[in-house]
Design a protein around this motif. Structure first.
Motif, PDB file in Angstrom:
ATOM      1  N   TYR A 111      -3.536  11.021  -5.662  1.00  0.00           N
ATOM      2  CA  TYR A 111      -3.323  12.305  -5.001  1.00  0.00           C
ATOM      3  C   TYR A 111      -4.087  12.318  -3.679  1.00  0.00           C
ATOM      4  CZ  TYR A 111      -7.765  14.723  -4.872  1.00  0.00           C
ATOM      5  OH  TYR A 111      -9.028  15.098  -4.518  1.00  0.00           O
ATOM      6  N   CYS A 112      -3.670  13.192  -2.773  1.00  0.00           N
ATOM      7  CA  CYS A 112      -4.433  13.423  -1.546  1.00  0.00           C
ATOM      8  C   CYS A 112      -4.163  14.826  -1.046  1.00  0.00           C
ATOM      9  CB  CYS A 112      -4.111  12.385  -0.475  1.00  0.00           C
ATOM     10  SG  CYS A 112      -2.442  12.486   0.182  1.00  0.00           S
ATOM     11  N   ALA A 113      -5.064  15.301  -0.180  1.00  0.00           N
ATOM     12  CA  ALA A 113      -4.929  16.631   0.401  1.00  0.00           C
ATOM     13  C   ALA A 113      -5.718  16.691   1.708  1.00  0.00           C
ATOM     14  CB  ALA A 113      -5.442  17.690  -0.571  1.00  0.00           C
ATOM     15  N   ALA A 114      -5.285  17.607   2.569  1.00  0.00           N
ATOM     16  CA  ALA A 114      -5.962  17.852   3.846  1.00  0.00           C
ATOM     17  C   ALA A 114      -6.014  19.363   4.070  1.00  0.00           C
ATOM     18  CB  ALA A 114      -5.227  17.152   4.979  1.00  0.00           C
ATOM     19  N   PRO A 115      -6.941  20.048   3.389  1.00  0.00           N
ATOM     20  CA  PRO A 115      -6.973  21.504   3.468  1.00  0.00           C
ATOM     21  C   PRO A 115      -7.209  22.065   4.872  1.00  0.00           C
ATOM     22  CG  PRO A 115      -8.308  20.720   1.638  1.00  0.00           C
ATOM     23  CD  PRO A 115      -7.908  19.515   2.438  1.00  0.00           C
ATOM     24  N   SER A 116      -7.910  21.310   5.714  1.00  0.00           N
ATOM     25  CA  SER A 116      -8.372  21.867   6.988  1.00  0.00           C
ATOM     26  C   SER A 116      -7.656  21.384   8.227  1.00  0.00           C
ATOM     27  CB  SER A 116      -9.871  21.569   7.153  1.00  0.00           C
ATOM     28  OG  SER A 116     -10.595  22.101   6.078  1.00  0.00           O
TER      29      SER A 116
ATOM     30  N   GLU B  94       0.855  -1.191   0.000  1.00  0.00           N
ATOM     31  CA  GLU B  94       0.000   0.000   0.000  1.00  0.00           C
ATOM     32  C   GLU B  94       0.887   1.235   0.000  1.00  0.00           C
ATOM     33  OE1 GLU B  94      -2.865   0.435   3.131  1.00  0.00           O
ATOM     34  OE2 GLU B  94      -3.687  -1.559   2.814  1.00  0.00           O
ATOM     35  N   LEU B  95       0.423   2.292  -0.660  1.00  0.00           N
ATOM     36  CA  LEU B  95       1.053   3.593  -0.541  1.00  0.00           C
ATOM     37  C   LEU B  95       0.309   4.337   0.556  1.00  0.00           C
ATOM     38  CD1 LEU B  95       2.990   5.843  -1.547  1.00  0.00           C
ATOM     39  CD2 LEU B  95       1.170   6.510  -3.149  1.00  0.00           C
ATOM     40  N   VAL B  96       1.023   4.722   1.607  1.00  0.00           N
ATOM     41  CA  VAL B  96       0.432   5.432   2.743  1.00  0.00           C
ATOM     42  C   VAL B  96       1.045   6.824   2.776  1.00  0.00           C
ATOM     43  CG1 VAL B  96       0.117   5.424   5.246  1.00  0.00           C
ATOM     44  CG2 VAL B  96       0.128   3.253   3.981  1.00  0.00           C
ATOM     45  N   VAL B  97       0.198   7.856   2.733  1.00  0.00           N
ATOM     46  CA  VAL B  97       0.649   9.238   2.613  1.00  0.00           C
ATOM     47  C   VAL B  97       0.091  10.069   3.762  1.00  0.00           C
ATOM     48  CG1 VAL B  97       0.642  11.296   1.146  1.00  0.00           C
ATOM     49  CG2 VAL B  97       0.687   9.016   0.099  1.00  0.00           C
ATOM     50  N   ASP B  98       0.971  10.764   4.461  1.00  0.00           N
ATOM     51  CA  ASP B  98       0.561  11.703   5.504  1.00  0.00           C
ATOM     52  C   ASP B  98       0.359  13.063   4.849  1.00  0.00           C
ATOM     53  OD1 ASP B  98       0.887   9.701   7.466  1.00  0.00           O
ATOM     54  OD2 ASP B  98       3.023  10.173   7.628  1.00  0.00           O
ATOM     55  N   ALA B  99      -0.887  13.471   4.709  1.00  0.00           N
ATOM     56  CA  ALA B  99      -1.195  14.729   4.023  1.00  0.00           C
ATOM     57  C   ALA B  99      -0.866  15.922   4.915  1.00  0.00           C
ATOM     58  CB  ALA B  99      -2.670  14.753   3.632  1.00  0.00           C
ATOM     59  N   ALA B 100      -0.192  16.895   4.367  1.00  0.00           N
ATOM     60  CA  ALA B 100       0.171  18.103   5.108  1.00  0.00           C
ATOM     61  C   ALA B 100      -1.042  18.998   5.292  1.00  0.00           C
ATOM     62  CB  ALA B 100       1.267  18.864   4.364  1.00  0.00           C
ATOM     63  N   LYS B 101      -1.146  19.618   6.460  1.00  0.00           N
ATOM     64  CA  LYS B 101      -2.219  20.573   6.725  1.00  0.00           C
ATOM     65  C   LYS B 101      -2.151  21.708   5.705  1.00  0.00           C
ATOM     66  CE  LYS B 101      -4.215  23.581  10.196  1.00  0.00           C
ATOM     67  NZ  LYS B 101      -4.127  24.078  11.582  1.00  0.00           N
TER      68      LYS B 101
ATOM     69  N   SER C 199      -1.090  22.734  -3.837  1.00  0.00           N
ATOM     70  CA  SER C 199      -0.176  22.148  -2.860  1.00  0.00           C
ATOM     71  C   SER C 199      -0.509  20.705  -2.492  1.00  0.00           C
ATOM     72  CB  SER C 199      -0.173  23.008  -1.594  1.00  0.00           C
ATOM     73  OG  SER C 199      -1.490  23.154  -1.086  1.00  0.00           O
ATOM     74  N   ALA C 200      -1.438  20.077  -3.201  1.00  0.00           N
ATOM     75  CA  ALA C 200      -1.784  18.679  -2.906  1.00  0.00           C
ATOM     76  C   ALA C 200      -0.607  17.773  -3.233  1.00  0.00           C
ATOM     77  CB  ALA C 200      -3.012  18.244  -3.707  1.00  0.00           C
ATOM     78  N   HIS C 201      -0.608  16.601  -2.635  1.00  0.00           N
ATOM     79  CA  HIS C 201       0.425  15.593  -2.875  1.00  0.00           C
ATOM     80  C   HIS C 201      -0.051  14.653  -3.982  1.00  0.00           C
ATOM     81  CE1 HIS C 201       1.781  17.085   0.939  1.00  0.00           C
ATOM     82  NE2 HIS C 201       0.668  16.668   1.528  1.00  0.00           N
TER      83      HIS C 201
ATOM     84  N   TRP D  48      -4.107  13.642   8.900  1.00  0.00           N
ATOM     85  CA  TRP D  48      -4.868  12.699   8.075  1.00  0.00           C
ATOM     86  C   TRP D  48      -3.919  11.908   7.174  1.00  0.00           C
ATOM     87  CZ3 TRP D  48      -6.370  12.275   2.737  1.00  0.00           C
ATOM     88  CH2 TRP D  48      -7.240  11.203   2.531  1.00  0.00           C
ATOM     89  N   THR D  49      -4.150  10.601   7.116  1.00  0.00           N
ATOM     90  CA  THR D  49      -3.326   9.703   6.318  1.00  0.00           C
ATOM     91  C   THR D  49      -4.174   9.042   5.247  1.00  0.00           C
ATOM     92  OG1 THR D  49      -1.858   9.291   8.187  1.00  0.00           O
ATOM     93  CG2 THR D  49      -1.832   7.676   6.419  1.00  0.00           C
ATOM     94  N   ALA D  50      -3.744   9.164   3.994  1.00  0.00           N
ATOM     95  CA  ALA D  50      -4.433   8.533   2.868  1.00  0.00           C
ATOM     96  C   ALA D  50      -3.776   7.196   2.562  1.00  0.00           C
ATOM     97  CB  ALA D  50      -4.368   9.433   1.643  1.00  0.00           C
ATOM     98  N   ARG D  51      -4.603   6.240   2.125  1.00  0.00           N
ATOM     99  CA  ARG D  51      -4.095   4.910   1.757  1.00  0.00           C
ATOM    100  C   ARG D  51      -4.544   4.563   0.341  1.00  0.00           C
ATOM    101  NH1 ARG D  51      -6.737   1.261   5.964  1.00  0.00           N
ATOM    102  NH2 ARG D  51      -5.778  -0.368   4.707  1.00  0.00           N
ATOM    103  N   PHE D  52      -3.591   4.016  -0.439  1.00  0.00           N
ATOM    104  CA  PHE D  52      -3.855   3.621  -1.818  1.00  0.00           C
ATOM    105  C   PHE D  52      -3.333   2.202  -2.029  1.00  0.00           C
ATOM    106  CE2 PHE D  52      -2.975   8.169  -1.694  1.00  0.00           C
ATOM    107  CZ  PHE D  52      -4.049   8.706  -2.389  1.00  0.00           C
ATOM    108  N   ARG D  53      -3.922   1.495  -2.983  1.00  0.00           N
ATOM    109  CA  ARG D  53      -3.409   0.172  -3.365  1.00  0.00           C
ATOM    110  C   ARG D  53      -3.751  -0.090  -4.828  1.00  0.00           C
ATOM    111  NH1 ARG D  53      -7.770  -4.096  -0.568  1.00  0.00           N
ATOM    112  NH2 ARG D  53      -9.397  -3.610  -2.094  1.00  0.00           N
TER     113      ARG D  53
END
Length: 192
Positions: A166-171, A24-31, A47-49, A175-180
């Protein structure tokens, strides 16, 4: 790109903290990470990842996204990008307490279409973006469910573009996103 080598042929747009446990790709989205241009909110965010690789007309990118969004505007899915003013993001986002399946198409200014999918919360959802000569077709399906047409949008398939998760955490932070199961495949040949 495949589940055993997430970075083969790819490059990060705004590289986050990330790891690959159990394929899995696990991404910690920046505030404050986000993608948006002008419409209604009056701001520009780029600024999204995203882990992007080249894509061309006749190809599709798809990936599973875990629907673990829990706070306002947590989001993850597939980004199709030409440049900072021309892109499409398709995926899941929590907004106003509801999990939505949505698409933002941006050509200078962003638009946003969304539909509630609250019953998909906590599951894996496959997002697929198919590029044709003159359009992009977005489809999604819950784990082991049937594909659903989400949106068809005009798009110049002759432009150099990239695509990927892609993932983002605007607020918020934390938050950690998971992909597979990422896949670059042939595009859908028909709408129906």
């Amino acid at each position: 790109m495949d589940a055993t080598d997430w970075t083969a042929g790819s490059r990060w747009l705004h590289e986050p903290t990330w790891r690959v446990p159990d394929d899995e790709l696990v991404v910690d989205a920046a505030k404050g990470s986000d993608l948006w241009r002008h419409t209604s909110y009056g701001f520009v965010r780029d600024s999204a990842h995203a882990l992007l690789q080249p894509i061309a007309a006749g190809q599709a990118f798809e990936v599973d996204v875990h629907a673990s969004m829990s706070e306002q505007f947590d989001q993850a899915g597939v980004l199709l990008r030409v440049d900072e003013e021309r892109w499409l993001k398709a995926g899941l986002e929590l907004a106003d307490g509801r999990l939505g399946l949505g698409v933002v198409m941006t050509d200078g200014r962003s638009d946003w279409s969304t539909a509630p999918v609250d019953d998909w919360a906590g599951t894996w959802v496959r997002i697929r973006v198919s590029v044709a000569d003159d359009s992009v077709t977005v489809r999604a399906r819950p784990d082991r469910g049937a594909w659903q047409l989400v949106r068809l949008v005009p798009f110049d398939g002759s432009r150099a573009a990239t695509a990927g998760p892609y993932c983002a955490a605007p607020s918020r932070s934390g938050w950690t996103a998971r992909f597979r199961r990422p896949a670059l495949t042939g595009a859908d040949t028909g709408l129906h």
